[in-house]
Design a protein around this motif. Sequence first.
Motif, PDB file in Angstrom:
ATOM      1  N   TYR A 179     -12.624  26.131 -50.612  1.00 12.34           N
ATOM      2  CA  TYR A 179     -13.952  26.742 -50.224  1.00 12.34           C
ATOM      3  C   TYR A 179     -15.051  26.958 -51.525  1.00 12.34           C
ATOM      4  CZ  TYR A 179     -16.949  30.219 -48.600  1.00 12.34           C
ATOM      5  OH  TYR A 179     -18.198  31.136 -48.290  1.00 12.34           O
ATOM      6  N   PHE A 180     -14.459  27.314 -52.314  1.00  9.61           N
ATOM      7  CA  PHE A 180     -15.509  27.617 -53.412  1.00  9.61           C
ATOM      8  C   PHE A 180     -15.865  26.315 -54.057  1.00  9.61           C
ATOM      9  CE2 PHE A 180     -14.306  31.998 -53.167  1.00  9.61           C
ATOM     10  CZ  PHE A 180     -15.283  32.640 -53.343  1.00  9.61           C
ATOM     11  N   LYS A 233     -16.155  23.527 -52.402  1.00 11.48           N
ATOM     12  CA  LYS A 233     -17.312  22.977 -51.212  1.00 11.48           C
ATOM     13  C   LYS A 233     -18.611  23.725 -51.624  1.00 11.48           C
ATOM     14  CE  LYS A 233     -17.518  21.872 -46.508  1.00 11.48           C
ATOM     15  NZ  LYS A 233     -17.245  22.124 -45.110  1.00 11.48           N
ATOM     16  N   LYS A 234     -18.433  24.940 -51.546  1.00 10.21           N
ATOM     17  CA  LYS A 234     -19.806  25.880 -51.512  1.00 10.21           C
ATOM     18  C   LYS A 234     -20.780  25.588 -52.757  1.00 10.21           C
ATOM     19  CE  LYS A 234     -21.419  30.685 -51.358  1.00 10.21           C
ATOM     20  NZ  LYS A 234     -21.047  31.863 -51.030  1.00 10.21           N
ATOM     21  N   CYS A 235     -19.978  25.317 -53.910  1.00 10.51           N
ATOM     22  CA  CYS A 235     -20.815  24.953 -55.160  1.00 10.51           C
ATOM     23  C   CYS A 235     -20.967  23.352 -55.523  1.00 10.51           C
ATOM     24  CB  CYS A 235     -20.131  25.285 -56.538  1.00 10.51           C
ATOM     25  SG  CYS A 235     -18.659  24.641 -57.257  1.00 10.51           S
ATOM     26  N   TRP A 292     -17.368  34.396 -56.716  1.00 10.74           N
ATOM     27  CA  TRP A 292     -18.531  33.624 -56.410  1.00 10.74           C
ATOM     28  C   TRP A 292     -19.569  33.372 -57.842  1.00 10.74           C
ATOM     29  CZ3 TRP A 292     -20.560  28.980 -55.028  1.00 10.74           C
ATOM     30  CH2 TRP A 292     -21.781  28.691 -55.070  1.00 10.74           C
TER      31      TRP A 292
END
Length: 167
Positions: free
Chosen positions: A79-80, A82-84, A108
């Motif tokens: 998830y992280f 993909k987010k960054c 985050w």
Amino acid sequence: FSEGSETRLVVCQRFDKLSAASLEKLESYFADPSTTTCFVMVAAKADKRRAWYKQVDKKGAILEFFEPSDREWPRWQAYFEKKCGKKFEGKAWDIFVEASGFMLSSVWGEVEKAATFVGNAPTISEEAARVLAFAQGVPDVFEFADDVIHKKKSAVIRKYEKMSRAG
């Protein structure tokens, strides 16, 4: 809540730290809450057997949030990433989790800081994560001793490992 609205927002941080006398005063409010007030209570833990808890559950809503268990942390990595928009190399993810104090809400910030640090690179190396994570304050021996005295086992282990890595 919009300006001019008669609705109020009341937030009580560390609700679990309220004295018995304060809780007693609030019990009558919880039995008959104001329809124009949104009362938010934040607590590390709550005794579900207490009268106030039962009233809040009956008249309002209770939302429980828990930090991920040790087995669940790896699931958050994708998830992280993909987010960054970057992949984590080696133990970079573990370093972010540890640097955040094992608090999902803080991870985050660690990831975002590292993503900015590496710029256009497609990955965040273990070395970059380590440099950024341990550039922050390393716990001192007095904090460590205090946690030992108060038998905070998980904090002792984390601080010991952090101090060891920092030398």
